[in-house]
Write an enzyme that holds these catalytic residues in place. Sequence first.
Site, PDB file in Angstrom:
ATOM      1  N   GLN A  40       0.806  -1.218   0.000  1.00  0.00           N
ATOM      2  CA  GLN A  40       0.000   0.000   0.000  1.00  0.00           C
ATOM      3  C   GLN A  40       0.846   1.279   0.000  1.00  0.00           C
ATOM      4  O   GLN A  40       0.315   2.366  -0.159  1.00  0.00           O
ATOM      5  CB  GLN A  40      -0.905   0.016   1.234  1.00  0.00           C
ATOM      6  CG  GLN A  40      -2.362  -0.259   0.975  1.00  0.00           C
ATOM      7  CD  GLN A  40      -2.647  -1.610   0.345  1.00  0.00           C
ATOM      8  OE1 GLN A  40      -2.927  -2.540   1.044  1.00  0.00           O
ATOM      9  NE2 GLN A  40      -2.613  -1.730  -0.956  1.00  0.00           N
ATOM     10  N   ASN A  41       2.148   1.153   0.187  1.00  0.00           N
ATOM     11  CA  ASN A  41       3.006   2.334   0.167  1.00  0.00           C
ATOM     12  C   ASN A  41       3.086   2.847  -1.273  1.00  0.00           C
ATOM     13  O   ASN A  41       3.254   2.070  -2.206  1.00  0.00           O
ATOM     14  CB  ASN A  41       4.396   2.000   0.707  1.00  0.00           C
ATOM     15  CG  ASN A  41       5.223   3.242   0.975  1.00  0.00           C
ATOM     16  OD1 ASN A  41       5.520   4.002   0.067  1.00  0.00           O
ATOM     17  ND2 ASN A  41       5.587   3.438   2.231  1.00  0.00           N
ATOM     18  N   LYS A  42       2.975   4.153  -1.456  1.00  0.00           N
ATOM     19  CA  LYS A  42       2.911   4.749  -2.804  1.00  0.00           C
ATOM     20  C   LYS A  42       4.283   5.142  -3.357  1.00  0.00           C
ATOM     21  O   LYS A  42       4.372   5.715  -4.448  1.00  0.00           O
ATOM     22  CB  LYS A  42       1.993   5.980  -2.792  1.00  0.00           C
ATOM     23  CG  LYS A  42       0.550   5.665  -2.419  1.00  0.00           C
ATOM     24  CD  LYS A  42      -0.056   4.668  -3.378  1.00  0.00           C
ATOM     25  CE  LYS A  42      -1.502   4.384  -3.048  1.00  0.00           C
ATOM     26  NZ  LYS A  42      -1.923   3.061  -3.459  1.00  0.00           N
ATOM     27  N   THR A 140       4.930   8.684   1.829  1.00  0.00           N
ATOM     28  CA  THR A 140       4.260   7.782   0.883  1.00  0.00           C
ATOM     29  C   THR A 140       3.558   6.634   1.622  1.00  0.00           C
ATOM     30  O   THR A 140       2.907   5.804   0.997  1.00  0.00           O
ATOM     31  CB  THR A 140       5.274   7.201  -0.118  1.00  0.00           C
ATOM     32  OG1 THR A 140       6.302   6.514   0.603  1.00  0.00           O
ATOM     33  CG2 THR A 140       5.872   8.299  -0.984  1.00  0.00           C
TER      34      THR A 140
END
Length: 162
Positions: A40-42, A140
């Site tokens: 889920q980290n962008k 992020t």
Amino acid sequence: MQNRISSFSPIIDNTSKIIILGSIPGVKSLEKQQYYGHPQNKFWKIIFELFHEELTEDYNERIQILKKHHVALWDVIDSCERKGSLDSEIRNEEANQIAELLEEYPNIKAIFCNGGKSYKNVQKILGKNFRIPIYLLPSTSPLHTISFERKFEDWKKIVEYI
């Protein structure tokens, strides 16, 4: 006492023009032994969009894209005790040798901090008036809930230094 965790080695070479500094890898990243390993980290989505590259899940390819675009990556914390992945849970931290790394790689023209903890730590380590600019970027992390679009807009500043 919590288990002590450690950051990864820096990803950097003599062509690096900027460095992105996080705080220290989260649980998922430590499990995978990869920077920004939480699905889920962008971070990777932002990097690939910034440089108009096709997103890949292959970690080695991700690292090659960073290098191709002269981006170095590291964390401000070498080791600490932490329960879970929250920066607010970090205790007894030891700093990475940021100043020494920047001496060794003089082509670095700007420092970009992925989130507030990284930014505060870098300012403590290097001082507020360091010889190259230090920028705070929105984290992020999925825990930082501003929209992807807003994060991406702020992260575009990186491209000015490449």
